[in-house]
Design a protein around this motif. Sequence first.
Motif, PDB file in Angstrom:
ATOM      1  N   PRO A 642      65.586 -22.688  87.290  1.00 26.95           N
ATOM      2  CA  PRO A 642      64.529 -21.728  87.621  1.00 26.95           C
ATOM      3  C   PRO A 642      63.142 -22.344  87.453  1.00 26.95           C
ATOM      4  N   LEU A 643      62.208 -21.885  88.278  1.00 29.78           N
ATOM      5  CA  LEU A 643      60.827 -22.336  88.192  1.00 29.78           C
ATOM      6  C   LEU A 643      59.932 -21.137  87.916  1.00 29.78           C
ATOM      7  N   VAL A 644      59.068 -21.269  86.921  1.00 32.50           N
ATOM      8  CA  VAL A 644      58.076 -20.240  86.614  1.00 32.50           C
ATOM      9  C   VAL A 644      56.731 -20.712  87.155  1.00 32.50           C
ATOM     10  N   LEU A 645      56.182 -19.935  88.075  1.00 32.95           N
ATOM     11  CA  LEU A 645      54.888 -20.237  88.686  1.00 32.95           C
ATOM     12  C   LEU A 645      53.835 -19.348  88.028  1.00 32.95           C
ATOM     13  N   CYS A 646      52.875 -19.976  87.376  1.00 39.91           N
ATOM     14  CA  CYS A 646      51.841 -19.222  86.672  1.00 39.91           C
ATOM     15  C   CYS A 646      50.805 -18.692  87.659  1.00 39.91           C
ATOM     16  N   SER A 647      50.714 -17.376  87.740  1.00 40.63           N
ATOM     17  CA  SER A 647      49.696 -16.743  88.571  1.00 40.63           C
ATOM     18  C   SER A 647      48.501 -16.447  87.683  1.00 40.63           C
ATOM     19  N   THR A 648      47.478 -17.279  87.802  1.00 41.13           N
ATOM     20  CA  THR A 648      46.408 -17.298  86.805  1.00 41.13           C
ATOM     21  C   THR A 648      45.273 -16.319  87.081  1.00 41.13           C
ATOM     22  N   ALA A 649      45.256 -15.687  88.246  1.00 36.59           N
ATOM     23  CA  ALA A 649      44.193 -14.726  88.539  1.00 36.59           C
ATOM     24  C   ALA A 649      44.687 -13.720  89.572  1.00 36.59           C
ATOM     25  N   HIS A 650      44.091 -12.548  89.554  1.00 40.03           N
ATOM     26  CA  HIS A 650      44.423 -11.530  90.545  1.00 40.03           C
ATOM     27  C   HIS A 650      43.775 -11.876  91.878  1.00 40.03           C
ATOM     28  N   HIS A 651      44.482 -11.587  92.951  1.00 35.69           N
ATOM     29  CA  HIS A 651      43.969 -11.979  94.271  1.00 35.69           C
ATOM     30  C   HIS A 651      42.645 -11.305  94.614  1.00 35.69           C
TER      31      HIS A 651
END
Length: 729
Positions: A642-651
């Motif tokens: 599995p890969l965890v992609l860090c979403s660092t800000a709201h679009h």
Amino acid sequence: MNPATFGKLLAKVRKLRTHMLFAQFGSSYFTTAWLSNHITKPHERNILLMGPPGAGKTCVGRIVGQKLGMPVIDIDDDVLERTWGMSVANKLSEIGGDGFIEEECKAVCNFNATGSVISLTGSNPLHSDAMHHLKKSGLVLYLDVDTEDIMQRLSRMKVNRIVGQDAGVSMREILLYRKQFYEKWLDARVLCGTGDSVEDVADKVLRTLGRYEDSESEMFISTRSQRSSDPKFFSDVVIEGLAPDGGLYVPKKGFPKLEPSEWLRISTMPYAMRAVAILENCIHPMDVSPVDLSKMVHRAYGQNFANQSVAPLKHLTDHQHILELFHGPTASFKDLALQLMPQLFAHCLPQMCNYLILAATSGDTGSAVLNGFRNLKDSDRERIGVLVFFPEKGVSEIQKLQMTGFQEGNAKSISVLSDFDFCQRSIKQMFGDSNLMGHLAVEYATVLSTANSINWARLLPQVVYHCSAYLDLLRNRTLAFGDPIDVCIPTGNFGNAMSALYAKQMGIPIRKVICASNHNCIISDFIASGEYDLRDRKLLVSNSPAIDILKSSNLERFIHHVSNGDGTLVQNLFLNQERERFFKVSETLRQKINLEVQAGWCSEDDCLKAIHEVHTKTGYIMDTHTAVGKVVADRIHDKTCPLVLCSTAHHGKFALAVLKALQCQNIPQDPVEQLDKLCTIGGREQMHEALLKCMRDSGSHSHKICQADFNTLADEVENMIQDSFLRVQ
């Protein structure tokens, strides 16, 4: 008083305070034999074991007492039953629950002992007078045992009701109710893993006691530390921010490693409780007591985050999961640290000075640090101010509006006609300017510190959400503990990536950290070649401005990490960077780097294309930084875990670029209208309500714009100090 003298005085005060309380420790460095021989036999203080019925206090107490050669006292058997002349069960049956707690308190308050291991009753903590009396005699260790383990033990013991359990209240409910009282009185927590035996718990008690006996185990050193360097306590490094030699602070002996059973236990907890359990292992209780730390953490992650999970993990496609780090008040991952860091900072400060926090930002840090420090209690705001410098043309319009809304009180922002690297370099120069620091200390009794990720208290809370992401995969049965994951992080300053590596050091099975850059790809170039080359490299404006950074501060911590703490190497490399704007690591070290991290970069076109493709396939809207991570992950990740992609800000913070990516027509220029447009595309459920409200309330703020001149910025620092701390009361 010059800064060097002040620093020495502060160190002496902290050292004296710590030794007056107890010494410090790191649990993984002690064997039972060492503990038995070296734990001071506390002739004047007791070891008090606290916990619910079924926690094993009596059995654990006997083992600990035997190991340490100390008398063992069980409050039930040796105090209550001898005082009453009858069994505890009979007394409870005779007078009922409320009367029992009062009678128990009377008996306990007439009891005195020294130098003993004392097993408390499960109900002692329910009465304040009883606990005040007991707590004065020694150290209270809370045996924090898994509720399921307790339920099984009580069932085997045929216990179906405990003190205070009214009719219609289940055992599980009363145990949950009791927990608040145990949390109130503990001096240290003994976190028991799922399925831990009594012997396991006794060993953990011994290690916890050892933590108070070794003053060197949890000290911090500079990344550029030589053998003669003076190590610092947690409180020191939080206040100082940057080490005197220009290096960054790191734990002298690394991070504590938790056992698999402890991670399994923590995985069942909500985010705030996970944070408490993890951070208690990283912050010595004499710097921040467990009670105070818990209050800070719950204040940070209680009502301030829109999502109940705080940092929810969502499945995206196939093997990819998105860790949403943007549900805090300013819609950025920086909130996960900066709702907690100001509280830690205020807690650690001596009362003798004012403090001005300086921060440079490429966008997200600014509003997060301003929000975090503004929310301190009144008494702290009177002596702590924060000043943020940001590049006038290097942030999104929405980011700028968020920051320029702070122009009064203890929190202000100023833009600079340059880039982030200049802002950050100027702040570091101020810390290294002894004349400036001495002037501010003498004239205004003010000390400078920093809230950027070079400050340890900024970086440390980020470790928690990397751990939490893995624990969510564990809880939803995507994997079993020990199965590896990879993590992909859009990064410029390397702090977020470094915190993932620290999570790995604590025992989270992270196989690789994938660093994703935009066209300012200094990090990916370095990881590929081993050369960090700033010569003739210009910072380019991008749609992902939070990673528009060329001088990556936390890379220094990474090189210290992979070089096994070679302070001389780190110092030589980064002094060379400052002089020559270039350094190169050996091929051996580059290979070690590649064992830990991979990296790639993403063009502007590919970034926007990824936003469009993901939305088309899934309906999910990514911001530009997450899209950079998605592109790089798709290229590099081998899909074997599995890969965890860090979403660092709201679009929504990058609404204009996202609307372009989604190929919208007639895009409005007004930021509020842009957010409304995004609402019509993604639905209200994908909008960040606090961000939308902030934009609607903000209007247009005038703000100060400075030339790119060090002296000008230094003058603004002095002006801020005058405005903040010299007001007529």
